[in-house]
Design a protein around this motif. Structure first.
Motif, PDB file in Angstrom:
ATOM      1  N   PRO A 154       0.794  -1.231   0.000  1.00 38.05           N
ATOM      2  CA  PRO A 154       0.000   0.000   0.000  1.00 38.05           C
ATOM      3  C   PRO A 154       0.827   1.281   0.000  1.00 38.05           C
ATOM      4  O   PRO A 154       0.331   2.334  -0.417  1.00 38.05           O
ATOM      5  N   ASP A 155       2.067   1.190   0.453  1.00 43.97           N
ATOM      6  CA  ASP A 155       2.895   2.396   0.505  1.00 43.97           C
ATOM      7  C   ASP A 155       3.989   2.407  -0.549  1.00 43.97           C
ATOM      8  O   ASP A 155       4.916   3.211  -0.482  1.00 43.97           O
ATOM      9  N   ALA A 156       3.886   1.514  -1.556  1.00 48.18           N
ATOM     10  CA  ALA A 156       4.943   1.405  -2.571  1.00 48.18           C
ATOM     11  C   ALA A 156       5.153   2.726  -3.299  1.00 48.18           C
ATOM     12  O   ALA A 156       6.287   3.167  -3.500  1.00 48.18           O
ATOM     13  N   ARG A 157       4.064   3.382  -3.694  1.00 42.83           N
ATOM     14  CA  ARG A 157       4.186   4.611  -4.473  1.00 42.83           C
ATOM     15  C   ARG A 157       4.937   5.689  -3.695  1.00 42.83           C
ATOM     16  O   ARG A 157       5.842   6.331  -4.241  1.00 42.83           O
ATOM     17  N   GLU A 158       4.602   5.862  -2.435  1.00 45.22           N
ATOM     18  CA  GLU A 158       5.259   6.914  -1.663  1.00 45.22           C
ATOM     19  C   GLU A 158       6.698   6.550  -1.311  1.00 45.22           C
ATOM     20  O   GLU A 158       7.566   7.434  -1.258  1.00 45.22           O
ATOM     21  N   ARG A 159       6.970   5.267  -1.108  1.00 50.04           N
ATOM     22  CA  ARG A 159       8.354   4.856  -0.841  1.00 50.04           C
ATOM     23  C   ARG A 159       9.235   5.078  -2.065  1.00 50.04           C
ATOM     24  O   ARG A 159      10.382   5.531  -1.953  1.00 50.04           O
ATOM     25  N   ILE A 160       8.695   4.780  -3.230  1.00 52.15           N
ATOM     26  CA  ILE A 160       9.453   5.000  -4.468  1.00 52.15           C
ATOM     27  C   ILE A 160       9.644   6.494  -4.697  1.00 52.15           C
ATOM     28  O   ILE A 160      10.738   6.945  -5.077  1.00 52.15           O
ATOM     29  N   THR A 161       8.610   7.275  -4.458  1.00 55.23           N
ATOM     30  CA  THR A 161       8.707   8.731  -4.629  1.00 55.23           C
ATOM     31  C   THR A 161       9.771   9.307  -3.708  1.00 55.23           C
ATOM     32  O   THR A 161      10.599  10.134  -4.128  1.00 55.23           O
ATOM     33  N   GLN A 162       9.789   8.855  -2.466  1.00 53.02           N
ATOM     34  CA  GLN A 162      10.794   9.352  -1.520  1.00 53.02           C
ATOM     35  C   GLN A 162      12.192   8.922  -1.929  1.00 53.02           C
ATOM     36  O   GLN A 162      13.154   9.700  -1.814  1.00 53.02           O
ATOM     37  N   ALA A 163      12.327   7.702  -2.426  1.00 53.81           N
ATOM     38  CA  ALA A 163      13.638   7.233  -2.894  1.00 53.81           C
ATOM     39  C   ALA A 163      14.132   8.083  -4.058  1.00 53.81           C
ATOM     40  O   ALA A 163      15.329   8.400  -4.151  1.00 53.81           O
ATOM     41  N   CYS A 164      13.228   8.482  -4.935  1.00 51.93           N
ATOM     42  CA  CYS A 164      13.602   9.342  -6.072  1.00 51.93           C
ATOM     43  C   CYS A 164      14.017  10.723  -5.578  1.00 51.93           C
ATOM     44  O   CYS A 164      14.996  11.311  -6.068  1.00 51.93           O
ATOM     45  N   ARG A 165      13.274  11.253  -4.631  1.00 51.27           N
ATOM     46  CA  ARG A 165      13.598  12.575  -4.070  1.00 51.27           C
ATOM     47  C   ARG A 165      14.989  12.549  -3.417  1.00 51.27           C
ATOM     48  O   ARG A 165      15.805  13.466  -3.617  1.00 51.27           O
ATOM     49  N   GLU A 166      15.261  11.508  -2.663  1.00 53.14           N
ATOM     50  CA  GLU A 166      16.555  11.391  -1.984  1.00 53.14           C
ATOM     51  C   GLU A 166      17.687  11.181  -2.988  1.00 53.14           C
ATOM     52  O   GLU A 166      18.791  11.706  -2.805  1.00 53.14           O
ATOM     53  N   ALA A 167      17.429  10.415  -4.066  1.00 51.98           N
ATOM     54  CA  ALA A 167      18.455  10.173  -5.083  1.00 51.98           C
ATOM     55  C   ALA A 167      18.880  11.470  -5.742  1.00 51.98           C
ATOM     56  O   ALA A 167      20.074  11.714  -5.959  1.00 51.98           O
ATOM     57  N   LEU A 168      17.916  12.334  -6.060  1.00 54.50           N
ATOM     58  CA  LEU A 168      18.243  13.632  -6.655  1.00 54.50           C
ATOM     59  C   LEU A 168      19.140  14.443  -5.725  1.00 54.50           C
ATOM     60  O   LEU A 168      20.112  15.071  -6.167  1.00 54.50           O
ATOM     61  N   ALA A 169      18.809  14.439  -4.442  1.00 52.24           N
ATOM     62  CA  ALA A 169      19.561  15.241  -3.481  1.00 52.24           C
ATOM     63  C   ALA A 169      20.961  14.673  -3.248  1.00 52.24           C
ATOM     64  O   ALA A 169      21.947  15.421  -3.230  1.00 52.24           O
ATOM     65  N   ILE A 170      21.051  13.362  -3.095  1.00 53.18           N
ATOM     66  CA  ILE A 170      22.345  12.730  -2.813  1.00 53.18           C
ATOM     67  C   ILE A 170      23.290  12.846  -4.005  1.00 53.18           C
ATOM     68  O   ILE A 170      24.468  13.177  -3.862  1.00 53.18           O
ATOM     69  N   ASP A 171      22.757  12.568  -5.202  1.00 49.26           N
ATOM     70  CA  ASP A 171      23.591  12.523  -6.408  1.00 49.26           C
ATOM     71  C   ASP A 171      23.749  13.883  -7.077  1.00 49.26           C
ATOM     72  O   ASP A 171      24.589  14.035  -7.963  1.00 49.26           O
ATOM     73  N   GLU A 172      22.920  14.833  -6.688  1.00 47.26           N
ATOM     74  CA  GLU A 172      22.861  16.128  -7.375  1.00 47.26           C
ATOM     75  C   GLU A 172      22.650  15.922  -8.871  1.00 47.26           C
ATOM     76  O   GLU A 172      23.311  16.541  -9.712  1.00 47.26           O
ATOM     77  N   SER A 173      21.726  15.046  -9.190  1.00 46.91           N
ATOM     78  CA  SER A 173      21.431  14.712 -10.583  1.00 46.91           C
ATOM     79  C   SER A 173      20.239  15.515 -11.080  1.00 46.91           C
ATOM     80  O   SER A 173      19.557  16.193 -10.310  1.00 46.91           O
ATOM     81  N   ASP A 174      19.994  15.415 -12.384  1.00 49.40           N
ATOM     82  CA  ASP A 174      18.947  16.208 -13.026  1.00 49.40           C
ATOM     83  C   ASP A 174      17.695  15.417 -13.364  1.00 49.40           C
ATOM     84  O   ASP A 174      16.610  15.995 -13.506  1.00 49.40           O
ATOM     85  N   VAL A 175      17.847  14.107 -13.537  1.00 52.86           N
ATOM     86  CA  VAL A 175      16.772  13.269 -14.069  1.00 52.86           C
ATOM     87  C   VAL A 175      16.722  11.963 -13.283  1.00 52.86           C
ATOM     88  O   VAL A 175      17.759  11.463 -12.833  1.00 52.86           O
TER      89      VAL A 175
END
Length: 255
Positions: A154-175
């Motif tokens: 039930p929380d897959a969508r929000e866990r994936i969204t948070q993982a994407c948000r954190e990946a952008l911040a950690i990697d300083e990536s664009d996409v």
């Protein structure tokens, strides 16, 4: 134009999700359908799974060739059996990892991959190097959700969204590149939530195949991707024997 999307696992509910994603970007007049093999793993999360998925993929390629399919999408982020499929198909075959990574490089200087289990991260890194996109790939991150749980958790969508948000911040990536075909329906939601482009490989590969077919382009057969030399295959693989096919082709050419 007829494009076939092959989901290399045998979970048909995921195949239906993948088909919806592919059809959403289909051009007018283009037929897009999705299939699952009759043999293979329920999900692909290991090298063992990938290896055992390949015969089913090639069986679906053979069916598509008999039906006159113009091009194929392999809808698993490990791109299993991609080279073998290219040897057997008349039209182009594109894997979703290759399409997603290449598409991401058009949208920013760098990208991050967010995938399912941590054990698959190495495969994603290997593919980024194989496809020449490793310099643009800043990181590969796992949300630690099994493939079959993408639909049930039930929380897959929000866990994936948070993982994407954190990946952008950690990697300083664009996409962000979504590293599983089972995430195909999350693209718009995640992009809106994190404020960055998010690439779904199913859609990207479908558009790529459409373009290649429209341009009249197909995989070259003058070298490595020529049809395999016919030989006997034994045991469970006896149905993959190409000697009869080669004899038929030779007979047709001699007429």
């Amino acid at each position: 134009m007829h494009i076939r999307v092959i989901n290399p696992n045998t979970t048909w509910s995921m195949t239906s999700l993948i088909e919806r994603s592919a059809r959403s970007v289909a051009w007018p007049g283009v037929t897009v359908d999705a299939v699952s093999p009759t043999m293979g793993p329920a999900s692909i999360e290991s090298h063992y799974d990938e290896a055992l998925a390949v015969p089913g993929i090639l069986d679906e390629i053979a069916k598509g060739e008999r039906e006159g399919v113009d091009g194929y999408v392999l809808a698993c982020f490990g791109d299993p059996g991609l080279e073998a499929a290219r040897e057997r198909a008349r039209g182009p075959v594109v894997g979703i990892a290759e399409a997603a990574m290449r598409t991401a490089t058009y949208l920013g200087r760098s990208f991050s991959v967010v995938t399912t289990l941590g054990r698959t991260r190495g495969r994603a890194w290997d593919l980024a190097e194989t496809y020449g996109t490793h310099r643009a790939c800043r990181g590969v991150h796992a949300c630690e959700i099994a493939v079959l749980e993408l639909e049930s958790s039930p929380d897959a969508r929000e866990r994936i969204t948070q993982a994407c948000r954190e990946a952008l911040a950690i990697d300083e990536s664009d996409v962000i590149v979504l590293g599983c075909a089972g995430m195909a329906d999350l693209c718009a939601h995640v992009s809106k939530a994190i404020g960055a482009p998010v690439v779904d490989g199913v859609a990207a590969a479908t558009v790529t195949v459409q373009g290649l077919v429209q341009l009249g382009l197909r995989t070259s057969t003058i070298g490595e991707y020529a049809s395999p030399p016919p030989k006997r295959y034994d045991g469970l693989l006896s149905s993959f024997d190409l000697t009869g096919e080669a004899a038929t082709e030779q007979s047709q050419h001699s007429r």
